[in-house]
Design a protein around this motif. Structure first.
Motif, mmCIF file in Angstrom:
data_model
loop_
_atom_site.group_PDB
_atom_site.id
_atom_site.type_symbol
_atom_site.label_atom_id
_atom_site.label_comp_id
_atom_site.label_asym_id
_atom_site.label_seq_id
_atom_site.Cartn_x
_atom_site.Cartn_y
_atom_site.Cartn_z
ATOM 1 N N ALA A 1 26.058 8.880 3.295
ATOM 2 C CA ALA A 1 25.293 8.851 2.049
ATOM 3 C C ALA A 1 25.595 7.593 1.246
ATOM 4 C CB ALA A 1 25.602 10.097 1.225
ATOM 5 N N GLU A 2 26.865 7.216 1.185
ATOM 6 C CA GLU A 2 27.240 6.012 0.442
ATOM 7 C C GLU A 2 26.658 4.752 1.094
ATOM 8 O OE1 GLU A 2 30.062 5.744 -2.476
ATOM 9 O OE2 GLU A 2 28.418 7.180 -2.660
ATOM 10 N N THR B 1 31.186 15.104 -2.062
ATOM 11 C CA THR B 1 32.402 14.953 -2.868
ATOM 12 C C THR B 1 32.820 16.288 -3.463
ATOM 13 O OG1 THR B 1 31.875 12.661 -3.409
ATOM 14 C CG2 THR B 1 33.411 13.796 -4.865
ATOM 15 N N HIS C 1 29.548 12.076 3.457
ATOM 16 C CA HIS C 1 29.766 11.226 2.284
ATOM 17 C C HIS C 1 29.684 9.753 2.666
ATOM 18 C CE1 HIS C 1 32.301 9.053 -0.692
ATOM 19 N NE2 HIS C 1 31.616 9.808 -1.536
ATOM 20 N N ARG C 2 30.308 9.363 3.784
ATOM 21 C CA ARG C 2 30.251 7.961 4.204
ATOM 22 C C ARG C 2 28.810 7.542 4.477
ATOM 23 N NH1 ARG C 2 34.937 9.419 7.231
ATOM 24 N NH2 ARG C 2 33.649 9.674 9.111
ATOM 25 N N SER D 1 25.845 12.293 -1.729
ATOM 26 C CA SER D 1 27.197 11.789 -1.970
ATOM 27 C C SER D 1 27.943 12.694 -2.934
ATOM 28 C CB SER D 1 27.136 10.363 -2.518
ATOM 29 O OG SER D 1 28.429 9.882 -2.816
#
Length: 251
Positions: free
Chosen positions: A229-230, A201, A226-227, A197
Motif C-alpha cells: 500500500a505504501e 497499520t 502495508h508495504r 495502509s
C-alpha cells in the motif's frame, strides 16, 4: 484522524502550484494544515523551482524496503527510512527528509517539521512517466485479495476491535485533502492505497488473539499489505505529479 504522509501532501500540492502559478505559501498551507511550523522546506522548494525542476516526488521507504528512494548515501537512506518518507526531485537530484517534533506546554502542543536536505542522484523521468494509475490499482487489488486469502486460511481478522474497524471505515471514501484538480483515477488510487495502509497499520497494532503461529502469519500478511500500500501510494502520487507537470497526459 489518520492523514496522508506530509511528503505526499507536499509533493501533490507543490507540483500543482508550480504548474498553475499558485502562490507557494497558499500551497503549503493547503498541504500542511496540521503543521504549526516548518523549517527548511520553502527555501529548498524555491531553489529547486528556480533551477528548473517541474515536479516534486515522494518516496515512502521502510526497513529493508528502499526501492522507491533515489540513490543516495547511507546517512540519507537511514534518515529517510527512519522518517518513513522523503521528498526528492528527479532532474538535479536532491532530497528532503522531514523530522517531526512537538513544542509548547501541556495542553497547548504544536506540531513542527524540520526538513533536512540530503544529496541524491537524479532519477530518469521516463521511470515516472511509465507509472499508470490503472496498473497500480490492479496490482494493489491483487495484493488485497492475497492478504485476505492468507487471513482466511488462519481464520484471522485484520482488526480485532470495533474501535479499530471504525477508524478504518472513517477513512473509506474520504478525500484526504487532495488538490481538487487531481484526476479522478489518481484520487481513487491514492485514497485506496492510503486507506489500506491505515488498515494494515491498525491491524498490526491490535492483536487478533490467535495462537502464536497464526498471529505470526497474520502479522506477516498485514506487513506485506502495508508495504504494498505504501509503495502504491508513493507511485500513484508520483504519477499524479507527472500529470501536473505536463510530462504525461491525463489518463
Amino acid at each position: 484522524m489518520h492523514e496522508l504522509p506530509a511528503s505526499v501532501r507536499v509533493a501533490l500540492w507543490v507540483t500543482h502550484a508550480w504548474a498553475d502559478g499558485t502562490r507557494m505559501p497558499d500551497a503549503l498551507r493547503r498541504a500542511l494544515p496540521d503543521v504549526d511550523h516548518t523549517e527548511g522546506l520553502r527555501e529548498q522548494l524555491d531553489l529547486w523551482r528556480d533551477l528548473g525542476e517541474a515536479a516534486v516526488l515522494v518516496a515512502l521507504p521502510g526497513p529493508g524496503h528502499t526501492a522507491g528512494l533515489p540513490r543516495c548515501g547511507p546517512v540519507a537512506t537511514e534518515a529517510a527510512v527512519e522518517a518513513g518518507e522523503a521528498l526528492f526531485v528527479p532532474g538535479l537530484g536532491g532530497m528532503l527528509v522531514p523530522e517531526h517534533s512537538s513544542y509548547g506546554s501541556a495542553g497547548a502542543t504544536a506540531h513542527r517539521i524540520d526538513w533536512v536536505a540530503h544529496d541524491s542522484d537524479p532519477v530518469p523521468v521516463h521511470r515516472i512517466e511509465a507509472l499508470d494509475h490503472s496498473q497500480l490499482e490492479r496490482h494493489l487489488r491483487q495484493r488485497v485479495l492475497a492478504a485476505v486469502d492468507d487471513l482466511e486460511d488462519i481464520d484471522g481478522r485484520p482488526w480485532s476491535s470495533d474501535i479499530a474497524h471504525d477508524l478504518v471505515d472513517d477513512r473509506l471514501g474520504a478525500d484526504w485533502a487532495l488538490p481538487p484538480q487531481l484526476p479522478d483515477r489518481a484520487r481513487s488510487v491514492i485514497g485506496m492505497a492510503a486507506t489500506l495502509s491505515v488498515a494494515a497499520t491498525l491491524g498490526l497494532e491490535h492483536s487478533g488473539a490467535l495462537s502464536a503461529a497464526h498471529e505470526h502469519t497474520r502479522a506477516s500478511a498485514l506487513r506485506s499489505l502495508h508495504r504494498d500500500a505504501e509503495r502504491t501510494l508513493a507511485d500513484a502520487t508520483n504519477a499524479a505529479c507527472a500529470t501536473f507537470a505536463g510530462w504525461v497526459p491525463t489518463r
